[in-house]
Motif scaffolding. Structure first.
Motif, mmCIF file in Angstrom:
data_model
loop_
_atom_site.group_PDB
_atom_site.id
_atom_site.type_symbol
_atom_site.label_atom_id
_atom_site.label_comp_id
_atom_site.label_asym_id
_atom_site.label_seq_id
_atom_site.Cartn_x
_atom_site.Cartn_y
_atom_site.Cartn_z
ATOM 1 N N GLN A 23 0.913 -1.081 -0.419
ATOM 2 C CA GLN A 23 0.393 0.094 -0.299
ATOM 3 C C GLN A 23 0.532 1.552 -0.071
ATOM 4 N N GLU A 24 1.768 0.818 0.389
ATOM 5 C CA GLU A 24 2.784 2.058 0.358
ATOM 6 C C GLU A 24 3.466 2.573 -0.964
ATOM 7 N N VAL A 25 3.559 1.491 -1.673
ATOM 8 C CA VAL A 25 4.159 2.376 -3.101
ATOM 9 C C VAL A 25 2.568 2.951 -3.565
ATOM 10 N N GLY A 26 2.942 3.867 -4.410
ATOM 11 C CA GLY A 26 1.936 5.007 -5.066
ATOM 12 C C GLY A 26 1.172 3.932 -6.389
ATOM 13 N N ASP A 27 0.284 5.195 -6.704
ATOM 14 C CA ASP A 27 -0.652 4.140 -7.484
ATOM 15 C C ASP A 27 -0.306 4.435 -8.778
ATOM 16 N N PRO A 28 0.823 3.983 -10.048
ATOM 17 C CA PRO A 28 1.211 4.666 -11.413
ATOM 18 C C PRO A 28 0.129 5.266 -12.389
ATOM 19 N N ILE A 123 5.629 9.514 -8.287
ATOM 20 C CA ILE A 123 7.410 8.547 -8.022
ATOM 21 C C ILE A 123 6.748 6.542 -9.060
ATOM 22 N N ALA A 124 6.141 6.274 -8.666
ATOM 23 C CA ALA A 124 5.232 4.935 -8.597
ATOM 24 C C ALA A 124 5.386 4.740 -10.521
ATOM 25 N N TYR A 125 4.536 5.693 -10.873
ATOM 26 C CA TYR A 125 4.888 6.051 -12.450
ATOM 27 C C TYR A 125 6.198 5.908 -13.158
#
Length: 148
Positions: A23-28, A123-125
């Motif tokens: 969940q800590e990783v953003g949504d690309p 950042i995830a993207y």
């Protein structure tokens, strides 16, 4: 029965920890929309080339200021990045939230992203592209970059 309960509790904690880090990783996908603010100066994905700013394929985990297809970084950015080992989530958050405040004299004219979700998502993207512009798992890339 007591040992069995401990095993189940341990497994549940391990699962919860894994779910929390996922969940800590953003949504690309949301980050792609945020990246629209960056497109005037930067490119990413297949066939990306330098523009006013460098192309960003494989940027997460790369050393700040590393060769980006011949892009010429400003002297202030080169000085700032000299002791940095990798673009990880923490360093990207600092940079993207206030580039001109982070590096006085940078060529990057962007004022920065102020919303934490926008930062995490973009950042995830960025992490979802490898050096060639092909898709990769952003969670794995961000995890590897954090240890550099």
């Amino acid at each position: 029965m007591h040992k069995f309960s401990l095993v189940i509790a341990g497994a549940a904690l391990a699962f919860a920890a894994g779910a929390a880090s996922a969940q800590e990783v953003g949504d690309p996908a949301a980050g792609e929309k945020v990246f629209n603010k960056c497109k005037a100066c930067h490119a990413i994905g297949e066939g990306a080339k330098n523009k006013i700013g460098p192309e960003l394929n494989g940027i997460v985990g790369d050393k700040p200021g590393a060769d980006r297809g011949g892009y010429k970084f400003s002297k202030p950015f080169q000085d700032w990045s000299a002791d940095k080992t990798a673009w990880n989530e923490e360093l990207l958050t600092t940079w993207l939230s206030d580039p001109r405040g982070t590096v006085k004299g940078t060529k990057m004219a962007f004022a920065g992203l102020k919303k934490p979700d926008d930062l995490k998502n973009v950042i995830a993207y960025l992490a979802s592209f490898n050096e060639e512009g092909a898709s990769q798992d952003p969670a794995e890339v961000l995890k590897a970059a954090a240890s550099k």
